[in-house]
Design a protein around this motif. Structure first.
Motif, mmCIF file in Angstrom:
data_model
loop_
_atom_site.group_PDB
_atom_site.id
_atom_site.type_symbol
_atom_site.label_atom_id
_atom_site.label_comp_id
_atom_site.label_asym_id
_atom_site.label_seq_id
_atom_site.Cartn_x
_atom_site.Cartn_y
_atom_site.Cartn_z
ATOM 1 N N ALA A 103 11.540 46.191 0.301
ATOM 2 C CA ALA A 103 11.299 46.666 1.664
ATOM 3 C C ALA A 103 12.605 46.779 2.449
ATOM 4 N N LEU A 104 13.512 45.827 2.233
ATOM 5 C CA LEU A 104 14.806 45.865 2.913
ATOM 6 C C LEU A 104 15.608 47.096 2.496
ATOM 7 N N ALA A 105 15.530 47.436 1.227
ATOM 8 C CA ALA A 105 16.304 48.572 0.716
ATOM 9 C C ALA A 105 15.834 49.901 1.300
ATOM 10 N N THR A 106 14.567 49.982 1.689
ATOM 11 C CA THR A 106 14.024 51.255 2.201
ATOM 12 C C THR A 106 13.990 51.310 3.721
ATOM 13 N N ALA A 107 14.312 50.205 4.400
ATOM 14 C CA ALA A 107 14.313 50.200 5.866
ATOM 15 C C ALA A 107 15.536 50.973 6.366
ATOM 16 N N GLU A 108 15.318 51.897 7.293
ATOM 17 C CA GLU A 108 16.394 52.796 7.714
ATOM 18 C C GLU A 108 16.793 52.643 9.171
ATOM 19 N N ASP A 109 15.973 51.999 9.977
ATOM 20 C CA ASP A 109 16.314 51.862 11.393
ATOM 21 C C ASP A 109 16.020 50.442 11.856
ATOM 22 N N ALA A 110 16.391 50.151 13.111
ATOM 23 C CA ALA A 110 16.237 48.793 13.624
ATOM 24 C C ALA A 110 14.780 48.354 13.619
ATOM 25 N N GLU A 111 13.888 49.265 13.948
ATOM 26 C CA GLU A 111 12.468 48.897 14.019
ATOM 27 C C GLU A 111 11.931 48.477 12.656
ATOM 28 N N SER A 112 12.231 49.264 11.619
ATOM 29 C CA SER A 112 11.737 48.932 10.280
ATOM 30 C C SER A 112 12.420 47.675 9.738
ATOM 31 N N LEU A 113 13.691 47.475 10.080
ATOM 32 C CA LEU A 113 14.389 46.262 9.658
ATOM 33 C C LEU A 113 13.786 45.022 10.305
ATOM 34 N N LEU A 114 13.438 45.129 11.579
ATOM 35 C CA LEU A 114 12.811 43.995 12.265
ATOM 36 C C LEU A 114 11.429 43.705 11.683
ATOM 37 N N ALA A 115 10.728 44.757 11.228
ATOM 38 C CA ALA A 115 9.425 44.555 10.585
ATOM 39 C C ALA A 115 9.595 43.771 9.282
ATOM 40 N N VAL A 116 10.626 44.091 8.523
ATOM 41 C CA VAL A 116 10.907 43.357 7.290
ATOM 42 C C VAL A 116 11.247 41.902 7.606
ATOM 43 N N ALA A 117 12.050 41.706 8.647
ATOM 44 C CA ALA A 117 12.437 40.344 9.032
ATOM 45 C C ALA A 117 11.222 39.513 9.422
ATOM 46 N N GLY A 118 10.257 40.142 10.088
ATOM 47 C CA GLY A 118 9.060 39.423 10.496
ATOM 48 C C GLY A 118 8.130 39.110 9.347
ATOM 49 N N LYS A 119 7.994 40.042 8.421
ATOM 50 C CA LYS A 119 7.044 39.874 7.319
ATOM 51 C C LYS A 119 7.592 38.968 6.224
ATOM 52 N N PHE A 120 8.896 39.036 6.001
ATOM 53 C CA PHE A 120 9.494 38.304 4.879
ATOM 54 C C PHE A 120 10.514 37.279 5.369
ATOM 55 N N GLY A 121 10.223 36.656 6.492
ATOM 56 C CA GLY A 121 11.145 35.662 7.038
ATOM 57 C C GLY A 121 11.300 34.433 6.177
ATOM 58 N N ASP A 122 10.371 34.217 5.234
ATOM 59 C CA ASP A 122 10.449 33.048 4.346
ATOM 60 C C ASP A 122 11.246 33.332 3.080
ATOM 61 N N THR A 123 11.889 34.487 3.009
ATOM 62 C CA THR A 123 12.728 34.840 1.860
ATOM 63 C C THR A 123 14.147 35.122 2.348
ATOM 64 N N PRO A 124 15.129 35.139 1.441
ATOM 65 C CA PRO A 124 16.499 35.470 1.853
ATOM 66 C C PRO A 124 16.634 36.863 2.454
ATOM 67 N N ALA A 125 15.688 37.745 2.144
ATOM 68 C CA ALA A 125 15.752 39.100 2.697
ATOM 69 C C ALA A 125 15.463 39.115 4.197
ATOM 70 N N GLY A 126 14.699 38.124 4.686
ATOM 71 C CA GLY A 126 14.341 38.100 6.105
ATOM 72 C C GLY A 126 15.539 37.981 7.025
ATOM 73 N N PRO A 127 16.376 36.939 6.877
ATOM 74 C CA PRO A 127 17.574 36.823 7.712
ATOM 75 C C PRO A 127 18.523 38.001 7.558
ATOM 76 N N ARG A 128 18.616 38.531 6.338
ATOM 77 C CA ARG A 128 19.491 39.683 6.121
ATOM 78 C C ARG A 128 18.985 40.902 6.898
ATOM 79 N N ALA A 129 17.673 41.086 6.899
ATOM 80 C CA ALA A 129 17.085 42.195 7.654
ATOM 81 C C ALA A 129 17.312 42.017 9.158
ATOM 82 N N GLN A 130 17.202 40.776 9.625
ATOM 83 C CA GLN A 130 17.452 40.484 11.047
ATOM 84 C C GLN A 130 18.894 40.833 11.418
ATOM 85 N N LEU A 131 19.832 40.473 10.551
ATOM 86 C CA LEU A 131 21.240 40.773 10.797
ATOM 87 C C LEU A 131 21.497 42.275 10.770
ATOM 88 N N GLU A 132 20.903 42.974 9.804
ATOM 89 C CA GLU A 132 21.084 44.423 9.705
ATOM 90 C C GLU A 132 20.490 45.129 10.929
#
Length: 256
Positions: free
Chosen positions: A74-103
């Motif tokens: 999901a992180l690899a396909t997120a292209e804008d801030a809104e989709s990245l924040l959605a990934v951060a919210g859904k997968f906050g319990d994985t290493p991808a969550g904080p990375r998505a928040q930073l991106e």
């Protein structure tokens, strides 16, 4: 007649080897009947529980790996801030969550939405320590604060990060950032102190040397601009040269 004596073979307590084997089997059977049979159900229950625990652990690990895979996909396909924040919210319990928040915070910064970027960098900083992104998040937050015009807070963030950041390159960047923020507030003496701290950490980095030299040049220009205009003697000659009120081009450098 030979005087050699034949070795004496001690008698077996149980007689013949066959009798000894039978005695051993009888002892084992009695032990099994006395100690194992009464607790057989308990033993079987313990074994089953252990096997179930192992199976459950493997299942959880497999699901966790699958969940992480979905997160990074999901992180690899997120292209804008809104989709990245959605990934951060859904997968906050994985290493991808904080990375998505930073991106997401970086994307907002790149889009010029500095106030929102400050908030998202702060959130990223709070959740990213476990995945090693806390330094990047803290630095991004300081830059966003500076861009948002909150130079007093930015100065503190840069200076604090400079005290604990790993690697000379980041430390130099932080001291330069603190100097810029101080200069933007008119605190020129404080800015010079920060720039000198950056200079101490240069090493052989020529690019960093150029940045520090540029910052010091911009500071000189700022000091020159704040000098009072020189007092000139009154003269009736209209051709007298006007007082210089701008910094010579030689000391003007790109603002750092």
């Amino acid at each position: 007649m030979s005087n050699r004596r034949e070795p004496v073979v001690p008698e077996s307590h149980h007689g013949t080897p066959i009798e000894a084997s039978e005695a051993f089997l009888e002892t084992a059977a009695a032990w099994y009947k006395t100690w194992i049979m009464p607790h057989l159900r308990i033993v079987i229950g313990i074994v089953i529980a252990i096997l179930l625990g192992v199976a459950l652990a493997k299942s959880i690990k497999a699901r966790h790996s699958e969940h992480q895979g979905q997160a990074f996909a999901a992180l690899a396909t997120a292209e804008d801030a809104e989709s990245l924040l959605a990934v951060a919210g859904k997968f906050g319990d994985t290493p991808a969550g904080p990375r998505a928040q930073l991106e997401a915070a970086r994307t907002l910064y790149d889009d010029g939405k500095y106030e929102q970027a400050v908030t998202k960098f702060e959130l990223a900083r709070k959740v990213s320590a476990a995945v090693g992104l806390d330094t990047a998040s803290s630095l991004g937050e300081a830059y966003a604060l500076e861009a948002a015009g909150k130079n007093d807070i930015a100065e503190k963030r840069f200076a604090d990060l400079a005290q604990r950041a790993p690697g000379n390159a980041i430390v130099v960047d932080c001291w330069l950032g603190a100097g810029r923020a101080a200069k933007n507030q008119g605190k020129l003496a404080e800015a010079e102190k920060f720039y000198l701290r950056a200079k101490e950490m240069l090493g052989d980095d020529r690019f960093a040397q150029q940045r520090v030299d540029g910052a010091m040049g911009a500071l000189k220009a700022a000091r020159y601009a704040t000098r009072p205009a020189p007092v000139t003697a009154d003269t009736d000659d209209d051709s007298a040269p006007a007082a210089v009120d701008s910094a010579p081009a030689a000391v003007v450098a790109p603002a750092e």
